[in-house]
Design an enzyme around this catalytic site. Structure first.
Site, PDB file in Angstrom:
ATOM      1  CB  CYS A 141      -0.968   0.045   1.186  1.00 19.21           C
ATOM      2  SG  CYS A 141      -2.141  -1.307   1.227  1.00 19.21           S
ATOM      3  NE  ARG A 193       4.527   1.637  -0.012  1.00 22.26           N
ATOM      4  CZ  ARG A 193       5.489   1.233   0.810  1.00 22.26           C
ATOM      5  NH1 ARG A 193       6.745   1.366   0.444  1.00 22.26           N
ATOM      6  NH2 ARG A 193       5.204   0.723   1.986  1.00 22.26           N
ATOM      7  CD1 TRP A 211      -0.274  -6.120  -3.330  1.00 25.26           C
ATOM      8  CD2 TRP A 211      -0.654  -6.781  -1.227  1.00 25.26           C
ATOM      9  NE1 TRP A 211       0.015  -7.464  -3.258  1.00 25.26           N
ATOM     10  CE2 TRP A 211      -0.207  -7.907  -1.984  1.00 25.26           C
ATOM     11  CE3 TRP A 211      -0.954  -6.972   0.122  1.00 25.26           C
ATOM     12  CZ2 TRP A 211      -0.050  -9.170  -1.423  1.00 25.26           C
ATOM     13  CZ3 TRP A 211      -0.807  -8.236   0.677  1.00 25.26           C
ATOM     14  CH2 TRP A 211      -0.363  -9.307  -0.093  1.00 25.26           C
ATOM     15  CG  ASN A 230       1.426   0.252   4.323  1.00 25.61           C
ATOM     16  OD1 ASN A 230       1.065  -0.893   4.097  1.00 25.61           O
ATOM     17  ND2 ASN A 230       2.698   0.621   4.304  1.00 25.61           N
ATOM     18  N   GLY A 231      -0.857  -1.421   6.371  1.00 24.33           N
ATOM     19  CA  GLY A 231      -0.591  -2.324   7.489  1.00 24.33           C
ATOM     20  C   GLY A 231      -1.760  -3.254   7.727  1.00 24.33           C
ATOM     21  CD  GLU A 287      16.651 -12.927  -7.531  1.00 25.64           C
ATOM     22  OE1 GLU A 287      16.179 -11.881  -8.002  1.00 25.64           O
ATOM     23  OE2 GLU A 287      16.193 -13.467  -6.490  1.00 25.64           O
ATOM     24  CE  LYS A 291      14.008 -10.242  -9.682  1.00 25.78           C
ATOM     25  NZ  LYS A 291      13.755 -10.951  -8.533  1.00 25.78           N
ATOM     26  CD  GLU A 300       9.844 -11.500  -8.066  1.00 24.21           C
ATOM     27  OE1 GLU A 300       9.698 -11.014  -6.935  1.00 24.21           O
ATOM     28  OE2 GLU A 300      10.813 -11.227  -8.802  1.00 24.21           O
ATOM     29  CG  HIS A 334      17.858 -37.372  -4.591  1.00 20.51           C
ATOM     30  ND1 HIS A 334      18.034 -38.590  -3.989  1.00 20.51           N
ATOM     31  CD2 HIS A 334      19.099 -36.922  -4.903  1.00 20.51           C
ATOM     32  CE1 HIS A 334      19.333 -38.852  -3.898  1.00 20.51           C
ATOM     33  NE2 HIS A 334      20.002 -37.854  -4.462  1.00 20.51           N
ATOM     34  CE  LYS A 353      11.485  -2.510  -5.339  1.00 22.07           C
ATOM     35  NZ  LYS A 353      12.220  -3.436  -6.204  1.00 22.07           N
TER      36      LYS A 353
END
Length: 603
Positions: free
Chosen positions: A2, A27, A74, A100-101, A476, A480, A483, A499, A598
């Site tokens: 947010c 955000r 968000w 926000n929270g 990573e 990426k 995402e 395995h 973000k």
């Protein structure tokens, strides 16, 4: 998550709020809204979806005034909708709140407020705050907010306006970031400094449980006891251009290409040319054990750092996902070193892990990009990466500068503990100084990577594999890709494929194999042969000179490096580019991938 903006001054507030929300849309972009106060009336406009929808509404039905707050969401509590969008108000519409929270006890508070006669219209936890402030309001907005905070449990950054208080915005924070920008006869509020760069470089950073009364010509900050707190302004040295696209189609692509300069900015100021040594702001301790704690991409940098520190400095290191760290009851001793990594310095789980470490009297070193962030203020020492603003949700330059930071820390610890001599130190430092040049060389010709992306963007599953440091980079690369392209991908230590995961390899499966660790080259050749035998198509990222890999892989990208332990950064660049071009081919919103934001400032 947010984004919050606020403005009080003499200008037209709506364009300022919208422009600020554009800077903060990374955000959260489930919905957006603003509240503007004029002539004793709080006017609200909000809409589900991207900010452009709200812009269209404001063009058709403009809101005028010189005081207002805005929010880009968000979603946590309640699905994205016009009703669940912020700002939220009390029943009369006189008090408006953006948040926000997460309010953890909102259900209990909601039941209590309903019994007291309050009616709720949304499914959010935030609406509780508006009604709670109304409950305690007797003409003094500051006191009503202060009383409400005693009832609230959880995390929050809040901006509050009231029709009866036309000359002030109340701003509050606890475990969620909030910055106050200082102007001439005008002041600003934002979740992130990037929203303020166009207007001011002078900021006040609120600490936890501080309340600011923001007027156009004055900002006063208080603690929860109502005692005034003296704050020193922070001068921000980021420039406006660094938060703009600068001609690139996406922020992510711009930030990929900014990596050579970002790496130099991280490294160059720390090298003492006279002594040929790295100088840090604070000397590193000499611990017997290290914990590296982070989330997401930063965790991948931490995991790579663990491998480097153990290899070079011979110190046992545990790499932990921050959200699990404090819940597994880690055995932390007073002389341990805890390295926390966070681009924003506001990641909720990382902050909680840091505080757990400090409660156990460990020494905390923060690796972060944002000056004045929570982790930078609460840690015992800070390693700033100085990468500049990173706007794209998918991290690139923040990640590689974090890798560089961990490489420098590993090198310094190795020398401090006598695990390398001066000659070896100089060799490694020379190779580290060459990394930005290597990255620039890779970025100078990306045609092969673009071609691979165009050939494989319709893949349903993609597998990444490597050994040792290559496995860390494979993690990573996989993140990426998933995402921003929404393709299912997995990263595996190459020896683990047989395995279980090799059962998923079938004719045409795409496998990206990293082969930059010279001592593991022969084993990687064997692993590539194993997946090829099951029909996989293999793209290999390998060191120059290992041309035999071309005999087993379908496509090869070669990197130059004299040190296998320093291939981390160059080897991830092709993976970043591959993810980017695949997402572009698929028509995905690269900078704003679905369901992601973000900075994760809630648990």
């Amino acid at each position: 998550m947010c984004g919050i903006v606020g403005y009080i001054g003499e200008g037209d507030v709506t364009p300022i709020l919208v422009k600020g929300l554009k800077k903060l849309e990374y955000r959260g972009y489930d919905s957006a809204g603003i509240a503007v106060l004029k002539n004793g009336v709080v006017q609200i406009s909000k809409a589900k979806g991207r900010l452009s929808i709200l812009e269209d509404r404001l063009t058709a039905f403009p809101l005028k005034g010189a005081l207002g707050i805005g929010h880009t969401r968000w979603a946590t509590h309640g699905e994205p909708s016009d009703v669940n969008s912020h700002p939220h108000t009390n029943m009369s519409g006189a008090i408006a709140v953006v948040h926000n929270g997460i309010i953890e006890n909102y259900l209990r508070l909601k039941e209590w407020l309903i019994e007291a006669g309050y009616t709720f219209v949304s499914d959010t936890d935030t609406e509780v705050i508006a009604h709670l402030i109304n409950h305690y309001y007797g003409g003094d907005l500051f006191e009503a907010v202060k009383e409400s905070l005693y009832k609230i449990e959880g995390s929050y950054a809040l901006a509050i306006i009231c029709a009866d208080n036309p000359d002030e915005i109340i701003a509050v924070r606890k475990d969620s970031p909030l910055v106050i920008g200082l102007g001439a006869n005008e002041n600003y509020i934002a979740s992130d400094i990037t929203a303020l760069l166009e207007y001011t470089r002078d900021c006040l950073l609120l600490d936890d449980k501080e309340i600011a009364v923001v007027k156009k010509d004055e900002v006063s900050v208080y603690n929860l006891d109502g005692k005034k707190v003296e704050k020193q302004p922070l001068k921000v040295n980021w420039d406006v251009a660094s938060a703009e696209k600068g001609g690139y189609k996406h922020f992510m692509l711009k930030e990929i290409y900014e990596q050579p300069e970002g790496l130099k900015a991280t490294l160059s100021p720390r090298i003492d040319k006279q002594s040929g040594r790295i100088t840090l702001n604070s000397p590193l301790p000499n611990p017997e054990k290290i914990f590296v704690v982070a989330c997401g991409t930063a965790y991948h940098a931490g995991y790579a750092g663990k491998l480097l520190i153990e290899s070079l400095a011979k110190i046992p290191v545990e790499a932990d996902i921050a959200s699990e760290f404090r819940y597994r009851n880690p055995i932390i001793k007073e002389n341990d070193l805890v390295i926390v990594i966070s681009q924003s310095g506001e990641t909720a789980d990382t902050i909680a892990a840091m505080r757990e470490a400090k409660r156990n009297k460990a020494y905390v070193l923060a690796v972060t990009n944002v000056v004045g962030s929570t982790v930078s203020r609460e840690a015992d020492s800070v390693f700033y990466t100085w990468a500049g603003p990173e706007i794209a949700v998918a991290s690139t330059k923040a990640y590689t500068t974090q890798l560089l930071a961990m490489t420098i820390i590993a090198l310094e610890l190795a020398l401090k503990r006598g695990q390398i001599n001066d000659e070896r130190y100089a060799q490694l430092l020379d190779a580290i100084e060459n990394i930005p040049i290597q990255v620039k060389t890779i970025l100078s010709d990306v045609t092969a990577i673009q071609r691979f992306a165009s050939q494989h963007f319709n893949a349903k599953h993609i597998f990444f594999m490597g050994r040792g440091l290559d496995h860390a980079i494979a993690m990573e690369g996989s993140l990426k890709l998933k995402e921003i392209s929404y393709i299912h991908s997995e990263a595996y230590a190459a020896g683990e494929l047989k395995h279980g995961t090799i059962a998923l390899i079938e004719n045409g499966s795409l496998v990206i194999a990293l082969d930059t660790q010279q001592h593991l080259h022969e084993k990687m050749i064997s692993n590539i042969k194993e997946v090829k035998a099951r029909g996989a198509v293999v793209i290999a990222i390998a060191l120059e000179g290992n041309s035999d890999i071309a005999k087993v892989a379908d496509h090869c990208i070669y990197l130059s490096s004299s040190e296998s332990c320093l291939t981390l950064i160059p080897s991830v660049i092709p993976l970043q580019l591959f993810a980017y071009y695949v997402a572009v081919e698929k028509g995905c919103d690269v900078d704003k991938p679905r369901n992601l934001a973000k900075s994760v400032t809630v648990e």
